[in-house]
Design a protein around this motif. Structure first.
Motif, PDB file in Angstrom:
ATOM      1  N   SER A 175       0.838  -1.209   0.000  1.00 16.60           N
ATOM      2  CA  SER A 175       0.000   0.000   0.000  1.00 16.60           C
ATOM      3  C   SER A 175       0.871   1.257   0.000  1.00 16.60           C
ATOM      4  N   PRO A 176       0.479   2.308  -0.709  1.00 16.23           N
ATOM      5  CA  PRO A 176      -0.791   2.552  -1.430  1.00 16.23           C
ATOM      6  C   PRO A 176      -0.757   2.139  -2.887  1.00 16.23           C
ATOM      7  N   TYR A 177       0.168   1.247  -3.286  1.00 21.54           N
ATOM      8  CA  TYR A 177       0.208   0.672  -4.637  1.00 21.54           C
ATOM      9  C   TYR A 177       0.370   1.741  -5.710  1.00 21.54           C
ATOM     10  N   GLY A 178       1.126   2.765  -5.373  1.00 23.19           N
ATOM     11  CA  GLY A 178       1.431   3.807  -6.338  1.00 23.19           C
ATOM     12  C   GLY A 178       0.335   4.806  -6.591  1.00 23.19           C
ATOM     13  N   TYR A 179      -0.813   4.667  -5.927  1.00 19.64           N
ATOM     14  CA  TYR A 179      -1.929   5.583  -6.200  1.00 19.64           C
ATOM     15  C   TYR A 179      -1.585   6.985  -5.723  1.00 19.64           C
ATOM     16  N   GLY A 180      -1.908   7.904  -6.598  1.00 17.05           N
ATOM     17  CA  GLY A 180      -1.509   9.280  -6.453  1.00 17.05           C
ATOM     18  C   GLY A 180      -0.950   9.726  -7.785  1.00 17.05           C
ATOM     19  N   HIS A 181       0.323   9.390  -8.021  1.00 21.26           N
ATOM     20  CA  HIS A 181       0.963   9.769  -9.278  1.00 21.26           C
ATOM     21  C   HIS A 181       1.221   8.573 -10.197  1.00 21.26           C
ATOM     22  N   SER A 182       1.322   7.351  -9.623  1.00 22.69           N
ATOM     23  CA  SER A 182       1.660   6.174 -10.446  1.00 22.69           C
ATOM     24  C   SER A 182       0.801   4.992 -10.011  1.00 22.69           C
ATOM     25  N   PRO A 183      -0.478   4.965 -10.394  1.00 20.43           N
ATOM     26  CA  PRO A 183      -1.376   3.894  -9.947  1.00 20.43           C
ATOM     27  C   PRO A 183      -1.025   2.552 -10.568  1.00 20.43           C
ATOM     28  N   CYS A 184      -1.361   1.482  -9.853  1.00 26.05           N
ATOM     29  CA  CYS A 184      -1.120   0.108 -10.295  1.00 26.05           C
ATOM     30  C   CYS A 184      -2.437  -0.595 -10.564  1.00 26.05           C
ATOM     31  N   ILE A 185      -2.449  -1.409 -11.586  1.00 23.95           N
ATOM     32  CA  ILE A 185      -3.585  -2.275 -11.897  1.00 23.95           C
ATOM     33  C   ILE A 185      -3.098  -3.713 -11.833  1.00 23.95           C
ATOM     34  N   ILE A 186      -3.832  -4.552 -11.112  1.00 18.50           N
ATOM     35  CA  ILE A 186      -3.479  -5.956 -10.954  1.00 18.50           C
ATOM     36  C   ILE A 186      -4.290  -6.777 -11.953  1.00 18.50           C
ATOM     37  N   LEU A 187      -3.605  -7.545 -12.779  1.00 18.40           N
ATOM     38  CA  LEU A 187      -4.253  -8.368 -13.796  1.00 18.40           C
ATOM     39  C   LEU A 187      -3.999  -9.846 -13.526  1.00 18.40           C
ATOM     40  N   ARG A 188      -4.966 -10.650 -13.872  1.00 15.78           N
ATOM     41  CA  ARG A 188      -4.845 -12.095 -13.733  1.00 15.78           C
ATOM     42  C   ARG A 188      -5.740 -12.767 -14.767  1.00 15.78           C
ATOM     43  N   ILE A 189      -5.444 -14.023 -15.046  1.00 17.81           N
ATOM     44  CA  ILE A 189      -6.274 -14.819 -15.952  1.00 17.81           C
ATOM     45  C   ILE A 189      -7.420 -15.416 -15.151  1.00 17.81           C
ATOM     46  N   ASN A 190      -8.625 -15.329 -15.716  1.00 13.97           N
ATOM     47  CA  ASN A 190      -9.784 -15.899 -15.035  1.00 13.97           C
ATOM     48  C   ASN A 190      -9.604 -17.391 -14.819  1.00 13.97           C
ATOM     49  N   LYS A 191     -10.106 -17.845 -13.676  1.00 13.87           N
ATOM     50  CA  LYS A 191     -10.017 -19.275 -13.391  1.00 13.87           C
ATOM     51  C   LYS A 191     -10.937 -20.032 -14.329  1.00 13.87           C
ATOM     52  N   GLN A 192     -10.345 -20.872 -15.151  1.00 11.47           N
ATOM     53  CA  GLN A 192     -11.090 -21.640 -16.139  1.00 11.47           C
ATOM     54  C   GLN A 192     -10.575 -23.070 -16.112  1.00 11.47           C
TER      55      GLN A 192
END
Length: 309
Positions: A175-192
């Motif tokens: 935390s805060p995962y870059g939020y403010g000036h450099s936000p982060c997005i977490i990506l993953r493959i759906n469970k299939q």
């Protein structure tokens, strides 16, 4: 002489009944006719309306006979049947064409986590309330706290389940995962379940016009590569820098197919140096042997100083 004229007029009237006879008042509008007689009583509008609905003398309904109404009803029914048949044929033909062009397969309700081979998808965190990847906030800790909490919840759930295939998310892992000036997005493959992925080869990458970075990563290692960029040239111009954690961003194909007790590894995408005050449309694509899986999201950050205007 007078007798001859009267005789001629009688002969003319006999041969031509439509011609008016001098002195006759039978033609409409003539002086002395009953239509212009002010002494004649006027028929009330209610009675005229009732006579229009049903004329007893002529046995008419709305100035039409029963036979005429019968033909009208039969024609209307046949017309509706024709329209319904035409609509059904058009819908059936359209669905048949769509089914022929797109090999669509329904998902079995018994196995909710089992998808078709082309059913792979990506999930992004954080998302908005309507489950769309939209990141929209002012550069203020109170305003982007909801996004920080969303990422925290995802990481805490994975820690509780003791998932082994963890990855180093760098600054996007705390935390805060870059939020403010450099936000982060977490990506993953759906469970299939029952889905196994294979890396894309060079021939398919060229046919699909894969980005140069993806083609360079393919030479390094065989993985399912993830690549993010702006959708339009305007977005690419104002996007700034995109950093992946881990770098280069790839999913190990040996981890698939997933089971009920395993989850997809995570890849963090951090965006920095972008232009504040404008909305940016981004897309992340997963390149694999079966094609490309895409997820889009919107990023908009307003400078904090706007609050004081």
């Amino acid at each position: 002489m007078f007798k001859k004229l009267t005789g001629k007029s009688q002969n003319i009237s006999d041969k031509h009944p439509s011609l008016p006879v001098p002195g006759s008042s039978k033609e409409p509008g003539a002086i002395g006719s009953s239509e212009n007689d002010p002494t004649e009583p006027q028929v009330p509008w209610r009675k005229r309306f009732c006579n229009y609905l049903y004329d007893r003398e002529n046995n008419l309904f709305c100035n039409r006979s029963c036979k005429s109404w019968f033909y009208i009803i039969i024609y209307s029914i046949m017309y509706l049947i024709f329209l319904s048949t035409y609509t059904l044929i058009f819908l059936f033909g359209s669905l048949s064409i769509i089914k022929f062009l797109d090999d669509f397969q329904t998902i079995d309700k018994v196995e909710l986590l089992t998808y078709s081979n082309q059913g792979i998808g990506l999930s992004a965190t954080p998302t908005s309330l309507n489950s769309l990847p939209v990141i929209w906030y002012r550069n203020d800790p109170e305003d982007y706290a909801k996004y920080v909490n969303a990422v925290t919840d995802v990481l805490n759930k994975r820690k509780k389940r003791e998932i082994k295939n963890t990855t180093d998310l760098g600054p996007c892992g705390s935390s805060p995962y870059g939020y403010g000036h450099s936000p982060c997005i977490i990506l993953r493959i759906n469970k299939q379940l029952k889905w196994s992925a294979k890396p894309m080869n060079a021939d398919i990458a060229k046919k699909l016009n894969a980005p140069k970075k993806v083609q360079e990563w393919m030479k390094m290692e065989q993985k399912l590569w993830l690549h993010c960029d702006g959708i339009h040239s305007y977005d690419k111009e104002h996007l700034g820098k995109i950093t992946y954690y881990p770098n280069p961003p790839g999913f190990d194909p040996n981890l698939f197919p997933l089971t009920k007790d395993t989850d997809s590894p995570l890849i963090a995408v951090q965006i920095s140096g972008f232009t504040f005050g404008i909305s940016l449309a981004l897309e992340c694509k997963l390149w694999h042997s079966e094609g490309v899986s895409t997820i889009d999201f919107i990023l908009y950050v307003t400078p904090k100083k706007i609050d004081h205007l």
